[in-house]
Design an enzyme around this catalytic site. Sequence first.
Site, short mmCIF file in Angstrom:
data_model
loop_
_atom_site.label_atom_id
_atom_site.label_comp_id
_atom_site.label_asym_id
_atom_site.label_seq_id
_atom_site.Cartn_x
_atom_site.Cartn_y
_atom_site.Cartn_z
N SER A 1 -10.92 2.30 9.36
CA SER A 1 -9.48 2.21 9.15
C SER A 1 -8.89 3.38 8.37
O SER A 1 -7.67 3.56 8.39
CB SER A 1 -9.12 0.90 8.43
OG SER A 1 -9.55 0.93 7.08
N LYS B 1 -6.64 1.23 1.40
CA LYS B 1 -5.58 1.79 2.23
C LYS B 1 -4.82 2.82 1.39
O LYS B 1 -5.12 3.07 0.23
CB LYS B 1 -4.61 0.70 2.71
CG LYS B 1 -5.25 -0.50 3.38
CD LYS B 1 -5.87 -0.18 4.72
CE LYS B 1 -6.53 -1.42 5.33
NZ LYS B 1 -7.31 -1.11 6.54
#
Length: 222
Positions: A35, A89
């Site tokens: 990711s 993230k």
Amino acid sequence: MKNWVRSNKGFIVFLALLGIFRTAVADWNPIPSASMHPNLLEGDVVFVNRLAFDLKVPLTDVILTRLGEPRRGDVVTFSSPADGTRLIKRIIALPGDKVEMRNGLIVINGKAASYASLGQQYETLPQGSATPALLLSERYGDAQHEIQLLPYVDAVRNFKPRVVPANQYMVLGDNRDNSQDSRYIGMVSRELLIGRAERVLVSADIRGNWMPRTERFGKSLR
């Protein structure tokens, strides 16, 4: 059992102190997924500064005092507001920001981020097939970093303008079309932030031959 505890009390104290250190001061976080491509790879282990933002009661999300403010562009670890899973993230929008996405491109407070092409490569999907991946430089203000787009993968690339609530943050994966982030799990409140990921400690090719990737040791994140 009592004899074992007595004879190993030094080791037990060490483990307890290490646990407190990891939950209050500094931590390391293995990267299990794609990711955050192209900046973080599966098999990277990153150093996480738990004192970057807040001092918390060990083993809890209770904030004792604020030590710093999260910034746009910070790579952060946090507990998912959806199920508590630890994720990593990048902070894209801050409290009070009005943010939207148009065809995969970010607009904050009415101003579009700027993008520059860095070339193309191929991304291997979980089922083993390869798909073209576009590498871009994304800049908004002082925050600049590389991202990756997968134009042939089904993903959320548009959402209407929304204002980030007070004490919350919008986070996105750098691998924009292969990331479970705020588009899916919602905004992340400050108390769920664990810390700022600052550099790669060590790295190994866990999807290949498991050899160390020494060129990634100590790599700074931005």
